[in-house]
Motif scaffolding. Structure first.
Motif, PDB file in Angstrom:
ATOM      1  N   MET A 231       0.850  -1.167   0.000  1.00 49.81           N
ATOM      2  CA  MET A 231       0.000   0.000   0.000  1.00 49.81           C
ATOM      3  C   MET A 231       0.902   1.239   0.000  1.00 49.81           C
ATOM      4  SD  MET A 231      -2.897   1.003   2.813  1.00 49.81           S
ATOM      5  CE  MET A 231      -2.567  -0.544   3.565  1.00 49.81           C
ATOM      6  N   ARG A 232       0.557   2.158  -0.847  1.00 41.78           N
ATOM      7  CA  ARG A 232       1.335   3.391  -0.942  1.00 41.78           C
ATOM      8  C   ARG A 232       0.926   4.372   0.152  1.00 41.78           C
ATOM      9  NH1 ARG A 232       0.647   3.714  -7.330  1.00 41.78           N
ATOM     10  NH2 ARG A 232       2.250   2.201  -7.863  1.00 41.78           N
ATOM     11  N   ALA A 233       1.929   5.047   0.690  1.00 42.31           N
ATOM     12  CA  ALA A 233       1.667   6.003   1.771  1.00 42.31           C
ATOM     13  C   ALA A 233       0.778   7.156   1.304  1.00 42.31           C
ATOM     14  CB  ALA A 233       2.989   6.526   2.324  1.00 42.31           C
ATOM     15  N   LEU A 234       0.967   7.606   0.070  1.00 42.85           N
ATOM     16  CA  LEU A 234       0.171   8.723  -0.424  1.00 42.85           C
ATOM     17  C   LEU A 234      -1.311   8.346  -0.521  1.00 42.85           C
ATOM     18  CD1 LEU A 234      -0.059  11.592  -1.473  1.00 42.85           C
ATOM     19  CD2 LEU A 234       0.517  10.738  -3.753  1.00 42.85           C
TER      20      LEU A 234
ATOM     21  N   ASP B  91      -4.942   1.023  -4.580  1.00 41.64           N
ATOM     22  CA  ASP B  91      -3.579   0.723  -5.039  1.00 41.64           C
ATOM     23  C   ASP B  91      -3.519  -0.582  -5.824  1.00 41.64           C
ATOM     24  OD1 ASP B  91      -2.432   3.037  -4.113  1.00 41.64           O
ATOM     25  OD2 ASP B  91      -1.652   2.139  -2.261  1.00 41.64           O
ATOM     26  N   THR B  92      -4.209  -1.604  -5.353  1.00 35.69           N
ATOM     27  CA  THR B  92      -4.202  -2.889  -6.060  1.00 35.69           C
ATOM     28  C   THR B  92      -4.791  -2.733  -7.456  1.00 35.69           C
ATOM     29  OG1 THR B  92      -4.311  -4.144  -3.991  1.00 35.69           O
ATOM     30  CG2 THR B  92      -5.017  -5.286  -5.995  1.00 35.69           C
ATOM     31  N   LEU B  93      -5.905  -2.032  -7.550  1.00 33.75           N
ATOM     32  CA  LEU B  93      -6.518  -1.815  -8.866  1.00 33.75           C
ATOM     33  C   LEU B  93      -5.582  -1.039  -9.786  1.00 33.75           C
ATOM     34  CD1 LEU B  93     -10.174  -1.056  -7.746  1.00 33.75           C
ATOM     35  CD2 LEU B  93      -9.407  -3.034  -9.085  1.00 33.75           C
ATOM     36  N   ASN B  94      -4.945  -0.001  -9.271  1.00 31.40           N
ATOM     37  CA  ASN B  94      -4.004   0.776 -10.100  1.00 31.40           C
ATOM     38  C   ASN B  94      -2.808  -0.068 -10.521  1.00 31.40           C
ATOM     39  OD1 ASN B  94      -5.299   3.286 -10.437  1.00 31.40           O
ATOM     40  ND2 ASN B  94      -4.727   3.891  -8.369  1.00 31.40           N
TER      41      ASN B  94
END
Length: 160
Positions: free
Chosen positions: A1-4, A68-71
């Protein structure tokens, strides 16, 4: 997971909570709220901020992970659709407090709570389609909203 992404979903979730709190805080001690007849199944006042803070954290983490996973899969339109559904959900979430506590519209608040429950179930479904464990983690949100709908409806019924 990205922090942003997590910062964005956490900011949005907690902004909804804060917006709802602006309507709720002053009202729960008001004579109007104190006079309302409430059902025996209403939890103690202290339970609500605990439950909602846990739920907002859950919404933020599951939503960030889902987006995030979808992106990462290249499913950017599904990620945007999830983000739009999340935004609509959080507007409904904060809006309920304003309709119930600020406008004192118990019937309208009950209808809004039902819409929030459906929206929350949709978010859990969307998250579960991407990651079943994430969907399971988010499933407590529509369950709590369904309980809140029943509670809101009963308060409305008792105070007609």
């Amino acid at each position: 997971m990205r922090a942003l992404t997590l910062a964005k979903t956490a900011g949005a979730s907690f902004a909804a909570g804060a917006a709802g709190g602006l309507a709720t805080g002053p009202a729960v001690g008001s004579p109007w709220y104190q006079r309302l007849r409430k059902p025996g199944f209403q939890p103690p006042r202290a339970a609500f901020p605990i439950a909602w803070n846990i739920l907002y954290a859950d919404i933020a983490v599951v939503s960030a992970s889902t987006i995030d996973t979808l992106n990462e899969r290249g499913e950017t339109e599904r990620a945007r659709a999830y983000s739009r559904a999340l935004a609509a959900n959080l507007v409904l979430n904060a809006g309920w407090s304003w309709v119930f506590f600020n406008r004192r519209r118990l019937g309208a608040a009950t209808v809004l709570a039902g819409a929030l429950t459906a929206s929350s179930a949709d978010l859990a479904r969307r998250a579960g389609a991407v990651n079943p464990r994430a969907g399971a983690a988010l499933s407590v949100y529509p369950l709590w909203c369904a309980f809140a709908t029943a509670l809101s409806g009963r308060i409305w019924q008792l105070n007609r």
